[in-house]
Every structure is written in C-alpha cells, then in structure tokens.
Design a protein around this motif. Structure first.
Motif, PDB file in Angstrom:
ATOM      1  N   ARG A 181     -11.015 -28.594  20.055  1.00  0.00           N
ATOM      2  CA  ARG A 181     -10.134 -29.490  19.316  1.00  0.00           C
ATOM      3  C   ARG A 181     -10.375 -29.336  17.815  1.00  0.00           C
ATOM      4  NH1 ARG A 181     -10.083 -35.341  22.381  1.00  0.00           N
ATOM      5  NH2 ARG A 181      -9.022 -34.675  24.293  1.00  0.00           N
ATOM      6  N   ILE A 182      -9.356 -28.909  17.103  1.00  0.00           N
ATOM      7  CA  ILE A 182      -9.514 -28.680  15.672  1.00  0.00           C
ATOM      8  C   ILE A 182      -8.471 -29.480  14.905  1.00  0.00           C
ATOM      9  CG2 ILE A 182      -9.650 -26.989  13.826  1.00  0.00           C
ATOM     10  CD1 ILE A 182     -10.761 -25.039  15.718  1.00  0.00           C
ATOM     11  N   LEU A 183      -8.963 -30.323  14.015  1.00  0.00           N
ATOM     12  CA  LEU A 183      -8.119 -31.182  13.182  1.00  0.00           C
ATOM     13  C   LEU A 183      -7.973 -30.527  11.811  1.00  0.00           C
ATOM     14  CD1 LEU A 183      -6.759 -33.941  12.476  1.00  0.00           C
ATOM     15  CD2 LEU A 183      -9.048 -34.786  11.924  1.00  0.00           C
ATOM     16  N   TYR A 184      -6.739 -30.243  11.427  1.00  0.00           N
ATOM     17  CA  TYR A 184      -6.464 -29.675  10.102  1.00  0.00           C
ATOM     18  C   TYR A 184      -5.922 -30.780   9.192  1.00  0.00           C
ATOM     19  CZ  TYR A 184      -7.258 -25.082  12.038  1.00  0.00           C
ATOM     20  OH  TYR A 184      -7.850 -24.000  12.626  1.00  0.00           O
ATOM     21  N   VAL A 185      -6.590 -30.972   8.073  1.00  0.00           N
ATOM     22  CA  VAL A 185      -6.203 -32.004   7.111  1.00  0.00           C
ATOM     23  C   VAL A 185      -5.914 -31.292   5.788  1.00  0.00           C
ATOM     24  CG1 VAL A 185      -6.846 -34.163   6.005  1.00  0.00           C
ATOM     25  CG2 VAL A 185      -7.758 -33.615   8.279  1.00  0.00           C
ATOM     26  N   SER A 186      -4.656 -31.345   5.358  1.00  0.00           N
ATOM     27  CA  SER A 186      -4.266 -30.543   4.198  1.00  0.00           C
ATOM     28  C   SER A 186      -3.368 -31.317   3.253  1.00  0.00           C
ATOM     29  CB  SER A 186      -3.529 -29.283   4.656  1.00  0.00           C
ATOM     30  OG  SER A 186      -3.149 -28.496   3.544  1.00  0.00           O
ATOM     31  N   SER A 187      -3.465 -30.972   1.976  1.00  0.00           N
ATOM     32  CA  SER A 187      -2.577 -31.568   0.985  1.00  0.00           C
ATOM     33  C   SER A 187      -1.176 -30.974   1.071  1.00  0.00           C
ATOM     34  CB  SER A 187      -3.140 -31.355  -0.422  1.00  0.00           C
ATOM     35  OG  SER A 187      -3.329 -29.984  -0.675  1.00  0.00           O
ATOM     36  N   GLU A 188      -1.031 -29.822   1.724  1.00  0.00           N
ATOM     37  CA  GLU A 188       0.286 -29.182   1.815  1.00  0.00           C
ATOM     38  C   GLU A 188       0.331 -28.205   2.986  1.00  0.00           C
ATOM     39  OE1 GLU A 188       0.556 -26.080  -1.572  1.00  0.00           O
ATOM     40  OE2 GLU A 188      -0.820 -27.596  -2.350  1.00  0.00           O
ATOM     41  N   VAL A 189       1.479 -28.165   3.646  1.00  0.00           N
ATOM     42  CA  VAL A 189       1.669 -27.287   4.807  1.00  0.00           C
ATOM     43  C   VAL A 189       3.095 -26.743   4.755  1.00  0.00           C
ATOM     44  CG1 VAL A 189       1.611 -27.134   7.335  1.00  0.00           C
ATOM     45  CG2 VAL A 189       0.121 -28.776   6.177  1.00  0.00           C
ATOM     46  N   ILE A 190       3.265 -25.437   4.966  1.00  0.00           N
ATOM     47  CA  ILE A 190       4.621 -24.926   5.145  1.00  0.00           C
ATOM     48  C   ILE A 190       5.031 -25.236   6.588  1.00  0.00           C
ATOM     49  CG2 ILE A 190       4.566 -23.125   3.386  1.00  0.00           C
ATOM     50  CD1 ILE A 190       3.952 -21.085   5.537  1.00  0.00           C
ATOM     51  N   PRO A 191       6.299 -25.504   6.863  1.00  0.00           N
ATOM     52  CA  PRO A 191       7.486 -25.329   6.008  1.00  0.00           C
ATOM     53  C   PRO A 191       7.877 -26.562   5.204  1.00  0.00           C
ATOM     54  CG  PRO A 191       8.191 -25.883   8.216  1.00  0.00           C
ATOM     55  CD  PRO A 191       6.670 -25.850   8.248  1.00  0.00           C
ATOM     56  N   TYR A 192       7.014 -27.572   5.144  1.00  0.00           N
ATOM     57  CA  TYR A 192       7.414 -28.836   4.516  1.00  0.00           C
ATOM     58  C   TYR A 192       7.326 -28.790   2.996  1.00  0.00           C
ATOM     59  CZ  TYR A 192       6.880 -29.975   9.369  1.00  0.00           C
ATOM     60  OH  TYR A 192       6.996 -29.943  10.735  1.00  0.00           O
ATOM     61  N   LEU A 193       6.490 -27.901   2.472  1.00  0.00           N
ATOM     62  CA  LEU A 193       6.372 -27.700   1.028  1.00  0.00           C
ATOM     63  C   LEU A 193       6.408 -26.198   0.750  1.00  0.00           C
ATOM     64  CD1 LEU A 193       3.605 -30.314   0.137  1.00  0.00           C
ATOM     65  CD2 LEU A 193       6.026 -30.442  -0.455  1.00  0.00           C
TER      66      LEU A 193
END
Length: 283
Positions: A19-31
């Motif tokens: 189980r891997i949780l990715y926490v990011s300030s930005e992700v494509i395709p949304y930005l």
C-alpha cells in the motif's frame, strides 16, 4: 548519508499488495506537466501496474476544472473541521479517476484556502501569504482522510513543498496514531522551490499544534530549503527528484543517516524506485 545504487540485474517483483500513499502538491492531468506533477503520476502508475495498492492526494486548487475532470464530493469523508492556528477550517474531500489508468485521486479542499483560481502564487508571481497554513491544512487533511478510510499505508511518498509538512505532522502531531505505526515516509526533493519565505509566523503556527520548537527551528525562517530540511529530517528515506537541487539541500543530504536515491531520469526511474522501496524503505 547512505547512497543507494540499484543493481540493474536485480528484478524485484514484490510490490504486489503493498500500500503506497502518494501525497503531492501537483499531479497530471489536473495541473500542467512539471517534474513533480509528472512523477506524481508516473510513480503510482508504476506501482499500480505491478499489483500494488495506491492512493493519491493533492490539493483541489481553484484552477482545476471540476466538470472536465469529473470531480465529485465524497460526503462520508467531508464535514470535519481542522484547527489551523486556532481557527476551525472545514475539510471537503473530492475524488476523481484518472482516465484509462484505474487510479483514483483524492482532493483536499477548503473554501478559504483553495477556492482562488491559482495554485501557489498570484498573477504577479507573489506567494500567497497563507501558503504556510495551506500546507499545514493539506497535511492534516490527508492524514485525517486516510484515517477515515482506515487504510494503513506501507509507504507514504511526498512530492512538492506544499506537501512537505506531512512528514513533520505524521511523526509528531500524529505520533500515537496506530494506523501509521508501520508506515515509512519517503520524500522526493526537487529543484522547484520559491523565492523568499513563507509567513514569518509559521513556526508559531506549528508550535500551536504542540510540536516541540527544537524540531522545527528551521521554520523560524521558512525558506524553501528550510521547509524541505524539516521534511527530510522527519522522513525515513529520500529520493532526489531533479537532476540538480539547491546546493544547501545537497549538503544537508550528506549529513543524514537515511538512505538516499540519487536522481533517475524518467526512462529509468521505475526499476530504481521499485528496488529502493523494496530494499531500503520496506525493511
């Protein structure tokens, strides 16, 4: 600093059911596509393709087109208030699916912090004065939502400085939360910072949450480098996400005991990240 060099011949296929949780300030395709938004998409896609379980979290900035990307609110996860600097701030959770990838993205939203039609700066390129509070809200919002999901991650992988408060809060404010007892934090360090500092009272706002001042002395002057040092010091492992990062951060990485994966180009990151997760983080 422990440098990690993956053996090209070593085949690691043990990501299944991790189980891997990715926490990011930005992700494509949304930005728009950047090093951070691209890796925040490619890394979970890689884990997903190898049978791992992933969750992705990012802020719901006001310039994300909700209709086009089919975001919808998750009522059962929304409605909680998070206290930021002694103010109650309502937490709204939205979700969307990345087309063709079978990957869900959870969006942390709040009218005051994320309604404006921009990400981190105004039209003149000035940092928003409440970016420090937005970072704290984002970190708390992610952790509280994962608690509601009752989903215990093996690895939490943090991308981008707006997400950089998560390691600090997880290791201190949420230190006694059993759901994260065995979770390992990986922080990617990029050459995507900001000039100047966040709000000069940021240290006091974090202290308000009962976090010892000796653990956040760098926040007395919250430059990009200092904010990232706090994230690094509260992480279990570090990945260098840009070919070049600020010299001050490179020097800091030389002083730490955690394993560090040096920069990998987009066409070679997959095997290196997988091996790093498996042999240096999940141990």
């Amino acid at each position: 600093m422990q440098k990690f060099i993956p053996k090209e011949t070593r085949k690691v296929d043990h990501m299944k059911d991790k189980r891997i949780l990715y926490v990011s300030s930005e992700v494509i395709p949304y930005l728009p596509e950047t090093e951070i938004s691209s890796m925040s998409f490619e890394a979970p896609r890689m884990v997903n393709s190898k049978g791992g379980q992933i969750r992705i979290f990012m802020p719901r900035y006001g310039n994300i087109n909700e209709r086009r990307h089919q975001l919808h609110e998750v009522i059962r996860l929304s409605g909680m208030n998070l206290v930021i600097n002694d103010l109650d701030m309502p937490l709204i959770i939205k979700v969307a699916s990345i087309p063709k990838e079978r990957m869900q993205v959870y969006f942390i939203d709040n009218e005051d912090y994320f309604k404006r039609k921009a990400t981190l700066t105004d039209e003149e390129g000035n940092l928003f004065p409440d970016n420090d509070e937005r970072a704290i809200f984002f970190a708390k919002g992610v952790i509280e939502t994962v608690k509601k999901l009752n989903w215990s991650p093996d690895v939490i992988h943090v991308h981008g400085w707006l997400a950089s408060m998560l390691p600090l809060y997880l290791r201190n404010y949420y230190a006694n939360e059993p759901l994260f007892n065995d979770s390992k934090i990986v922080t990617s360090v990029y050459d995507h910072g900001y000039k100047g500092t966040l709000d000069k009272n940021m240290l006091e706002k974090v202290k308000f949450d009962g976090i010892d001042e000796d653990k956040i002395t760098d926040l007395a002057k919250p430059t990009y480098n200092n904010v990232m040092k706090v994230a690094i010091d509260n992480s279990d492992a570090i990945i260098v996400g840009s070919e070049e990062i600020p010299a001050e951060l490179s020097k800091h990485l030389e002083t730490i005991d955690q394993p560090v994966l040096e920069y990998k180009k987009p066409d070679e990151f997959a095997d290196a990240y997988e091996a790093f997760y498996q042999t240096e983080v999940l141990v």
